[in-house]
Design a protein around this motif. Structure first.
Motif, PDB file in Angstrom:
ATOM      1  N   VAL A   1      -3.631   0.485   7.136  1.00  0.00           N
ATOM      2  CA  VAL A   1      -3.973  -0.571   6.179  1.00  0.00           C
ATOM      3  C   VAL A   1      -4.660  -1.731   6.901  1.00  0.00           C
TER       4      VAL A   1
ATOM      5  N   THR B   1      -7.347  -5.400   5.962  1.00  0.00           N
ATOM      6  CA  THR B   1      -8.002  -6.249   4.962  1.00  0.00           C
ATOM      7  C   THR B   1      -9.247  -6.878   5.571  1.00  0.00           C
TER       8      THR B   1
ATOM      9  N   THR C   1       0.824  -1.206   0.000  1.00  0.00           N
ATOM     10  CA  THR C   1       0.000   0.000   0.000  1.00  0.00           C
ATOM     11  C   THR C   1       0.862   1.261   0.000  1.00  0.00           C
TER      12      THR C   1
ATOM     13  N   TRP D   1      -2.809  -3.716  -5.670  1.00  0.00           N
ATOM     14  CA  TRP D   1      -2.074  -4.969  -5.878  1.00  0.00           C
ATOM     15  C   TRP D   1      -2.340  -5.506  -7.287  1.00  0.00           C
TER      16      TRP D   1
ATOM     17  N   ASN E   1      -7.157  -2.983   1.773  1.00  0.00           N
ATOM     18  CA  ASN E   1      -6.381  -3.641   0.718  1.00  0.00           C
ATOM     19  C   ASN E   1      -7.217  -4.807   0.173  1.00  0.00           C
TER      20      ASN E   1
END
Length: 559
Positions: A331, A333, A77, A412, A382
Motif C-alpha cells: 500500500v 499513497t 486497504t 475509503w 490508496n
C-alpha cells in the motif's frame, strides 16, 4: 462539498448483522460461537481442531511503504480488499490484529480500518474488545509476581536477582515506567531490584499467543519462557517455578479467535496484536490457519512498512506455521510519495509530480524486497481527493519499471466497489502459481549473520555494529541450542535505517544493535536497534485529549 463523515460516525451508522449469521456464512454452528453481545464472538477450540483436514485457501499479505504523517491506510486497504474479493464472488475472510490502548490514546489511532472499509464494532475493537489484551497482561504479570514471590520465599531455583530477564507490562504508553526500582519499603516487601515495564504488545506472552497452535502448544511455550539466570548463568524457565499452568488458564479464552464483520457484513477474524516495530507484527497463527480452512481467500496484514511487518511475517510467522503466501499487496499513497520526496506535510495538497517521482524510491525498495521472498507483488495506491492524475500516473509508470502493476483504489470513499480492480489482480496473481515463497535466511545460519542478512538485504545497510557483550550473548544462546531461531528486529518504523528522520531509500547506513533478548517460548531472538523503545511515551498532545462521551452517551474522538 458534502461533509465527510468521520470513521466513528460511519461505523456507528453500520447495519450490522447478528454475529451468529456471520458465523453461519462460514459454516460455524451456533454452539461453536461464544458471543460477546450481538456483534462479536469467539470461535471454539473444538471447531478449530475439527477443520485440520480441510484444504487451504489462498493467503494474501497486505503490507506497505514506511509510514509517514501523510497516512497510508494499510488496514483500510486490507479490509477493503477482503470486501472487494467477496464482491467479485470469492469467499474471503479478513484477518487483522487487535488494537492496543497505547496508540488509541497516544498518537497513531485505532486498528479497525477507516472510511467505508472498516471492521465493526469499531469502538469495542479499539477499546477493551473481548478482553484478550487484559488476559495477556494478567498472565504476563502473574509470572512477574511469581518470580518475586519465589525469591522472597527462599529462592529454591537460586535465581540471581541481578539477572532477572522478565519485566512487567501494561497496555498503555507510559515512559515513567521504563526503568523502576521494585520492592522498596523493607523486608516484608522483598528484595529491592531494578526492573521496568514494557507495553503489552511487546510481551513475549503476546507473541506466544500469536504463534501457538493450540492450548497444549501454548502451555509448552509459556513453560519455555526464560525468566532469568542463576549465578552459574544457567537459564531458569517459567515451568521451573510452576507458572505455566496458571498462565494457560488465564489465556484459555484469549486463545480463541474473535469473529466480527466489516461494514459490508463480510467476516473478519481479529486476534492478537504484537507491534511490528518492537515485536513480530502479525495476527495469530490460529486465526490465519483457521480462516484458510474456511475461505477461498484470506487477506491479512503485517504491521508498518514491509521492512518490518512483511519481513517478520515471512521469516517468523510463515516459517513457524508452515504458511506459503500466494501474493502480496504493498500500500502506498501519492501524499506519502511526495513526503518521501521532500514535501512538507502542510504542502501535500499541491500537485508536485517531481516530488512524487523522487519519493517513489521508498516504494521501489519495498517492491524489490518482497520479491526477494519469491512472492508476486501488486501495488495499491490508496486514493486521496487531492491526488492529481499526473501524480497517480507517475506512480503507475514507476512501478511498471519494476515489473509490477500499481492500481488506484477508492475503497475509503466507496467501499468494495472502489477496490474491485485490485481484487481481480490479486486473484490473477494468486491463481497464477507464480509464488515461490522461501524465507530470507536458513534456520542454521548463525544468529549475528541473520541480523546482518536482514540489515543488508532488506534495510540496505552498510554494516551492523554491536558490542562484544551482544555478540558473546548470541554465541552463548547458540551453544545452548537456540541458534536455529529466527530474529525479530526492533527498529523504527519510519525509515529503512535506525534514524526515523531518514526517509526515502537510504543505503550504506549503520545499524547499531543495542540489546538482544531471547524469547525462547515465542521462538525468536529480539534484536533492539537504535533508539527504539519497548515502552512508548505519549506525545505532547495525546489523542486522549479529544476522546469523550457526548450528550447521548456515545464515544467521540476515536479514529
Amino acid at each position: 462539498m458534502a461533509d465527510v463523515k468521520s470513521d466513528i460516525e460511519i461505523a456507528r451508522a453500520a447495519r450490522k448483522k447478528p454475529i451468529l449469521d456471520i458465523g453461519g456464512k462460514l459454516g460455524i454452528p451456533p454452539e461453536h460461537l461464544l458471543p460477546y453481545g450481538h456483534d462479536k464472538a469467539k470461535i471454539s477450540a473444538e471447531f478449530i481442531a475439527a477443520q485440520k483436514g480441510r484444504r487451504n485457501g489462498k493467503l494474501i499479505l497486505v503490507t506497505a511503504i514506511n509510514p509517514t504523517p501523510a497516512g497510508e491506510g494499510k488496514t483500510t486497504t486490507t479490509v477493503g480488499l477482503g470486501d472487494g474479493l467477496n464482491r467479485i464472488g470469492k469467499k474471503a475472510i479478513t484477518c487483522i490484529r487487535e488494537a492496543s490502548l497505547g496508540p488509541c490514546f497516544g498518537v497513531k489511532g485505532g486498528a479497525a480500518g477507516g472510511g467505508y472499509a472498516q471492521v465493526v464494532p469499531m469502538e469495542d475493537m479499539n477499546l477493551h474488545f473481548t478482553g484478550d489484551f487484559h488476559a495477556i497482561t494478567s498472565a504476563h504479570n502473574l509470572l512477574s509476581a511469581l518470580i518475586d514471590n519465589h525469591i522472597y520465599w527462599g529462592n529454591e531455583q537460586n535465581i540471581d536477582i541481578r539477572r532477572i530477564a522478565w519485566r512487567r507490562v501494561m497496555d498503555m504508553n507510559d515512559r515513567a515506567l521504563r526503568h523502576i526500582v521494585a520492592s522498596l519499603g523493607g523486608v516484608a516487601n522483598g528484595y529491592p531490584r531494578e526492573t521496568g515495564f514494557d507495553i503489552t504488545v511487546a510481551s513475549e506472552v503476546m507473541a506466544i499467543l500469536c504463534l501457538a497452535t493450540d492450548l497444549k502448544d501454548l502451555e509448552k511455550r509459556l513453560g519455555s519462557i526464560i525468566i532469568g539466570y542463576r549465578r552459574d548463568k544457567s537459564p531458569v524457565f517459567a515451568r521451573d517455578i510452576k507458572a505455566d499452568g496458571a498462565m494457560t488458564v488465564l489465556l484459555k479464552d484469549a486463545m480463541q479467535p474473535n469473529l466480527v464483520q466489516t461494514l459490508e457484513n463480510n467476516p473478519a477474524f481479529v486476534h492478537g496484536g504484537p507491534f511490528a516495530n518492537i515485536a513480530h507484527g502479525c495476527n495469530s497463527v490460529v486465526a490465519t490457519t483457521t480462516a484458510l480452512k474456511l475461505a477461498d481467500y484470506v487477506v491479512t496484514e503485517a504491521g508498518f512498512g514491509a521492512d518490518l511487518g512483511a519481513e517478520k511475517f515471512f521469516d517468523i510467522k510463515c516459517r513457524k506455521a508452515g504458511l506459503k503466501p500466494d501474493a502480496a499487496v504493498i500500500v502506498a499513497t501519492v501524499r506519502a510519495m511526495k513526503m518521501n520526496g521532500g514535501v512538507k506535510k502542510d504542502d501535500l495538497g499541491r500537485g508536485n509530480v517531481e516530488a512524487v517521482k523522487k519519493g517513489c524510491a521508498n516504494l521501489g525498495r519495498h517492491v524489490q524486497n518482497v520479491k526477494k521472498f519469491g512472492v508476486p507483488v501488486v501495488v495499491a495506491i490508496n486514493h486521496f481527493t487531492s491526488d492529481t492524475q499526473a501524480e497517480i500516473q507517475a506512480v503507475k509508470d514507476f512501478v511498471a519499471t519494476l515489473g509490477a502493476e500499481a492500481i488506484l483504489c477508492r475503497h475509503w470513499a466507496e467501499g468494495s466497489v472502489g477496490i474491485e480492480a485490485l481484487a481481480r489482480k490479486v486473484v490473477d496473481l494468486a491463481e497464477s502459481g507464480l509464488s515461490q515463497f522461501s524465507p530470507l535466511y536458513p534456520d542454521d545460519m548463525p544468529l549475528f549473520q541473520k541480523i546482518e542478512t536482514i540489515a543488508k538485504d532488506i534495510y540496505h545497510a552498510g554494516e551492523v555494529i554491536a558490542d562484544k557483550s551482544v555478540r558473546d550473548q548470541l554465541r552463548i544462546w547458540e551453544d545452548q541450542g537456540y541458534g536455529n531461531l529466527p530474529v525479530c528486529m526492533a527498529k523504527t518504523q519510519y525509515s529503512f535505517s535506525t534514524d526515523p528522520n531518514l526517509r526515502g531509500a537510504p543505503t550504506g547506513h549503520t545499524v547499531p544493535v543495542r540489546e538482544v533478548r531471547l524469547s525462547a517460548g515465542a521462538g525468536f531472538v529480539v534484536v533492539i536497534t537504535g533508539e527504539i523503545m519497548t515502552m512508548p511515551g505519549l506525545p505532547k498532545v495525546p489523542s486522549s485529549e479529544k476522546i469523550f462521551l457526548n450528550e447521548d452517551g456515545q464515544i467521540e474522538g476515536l479514529f
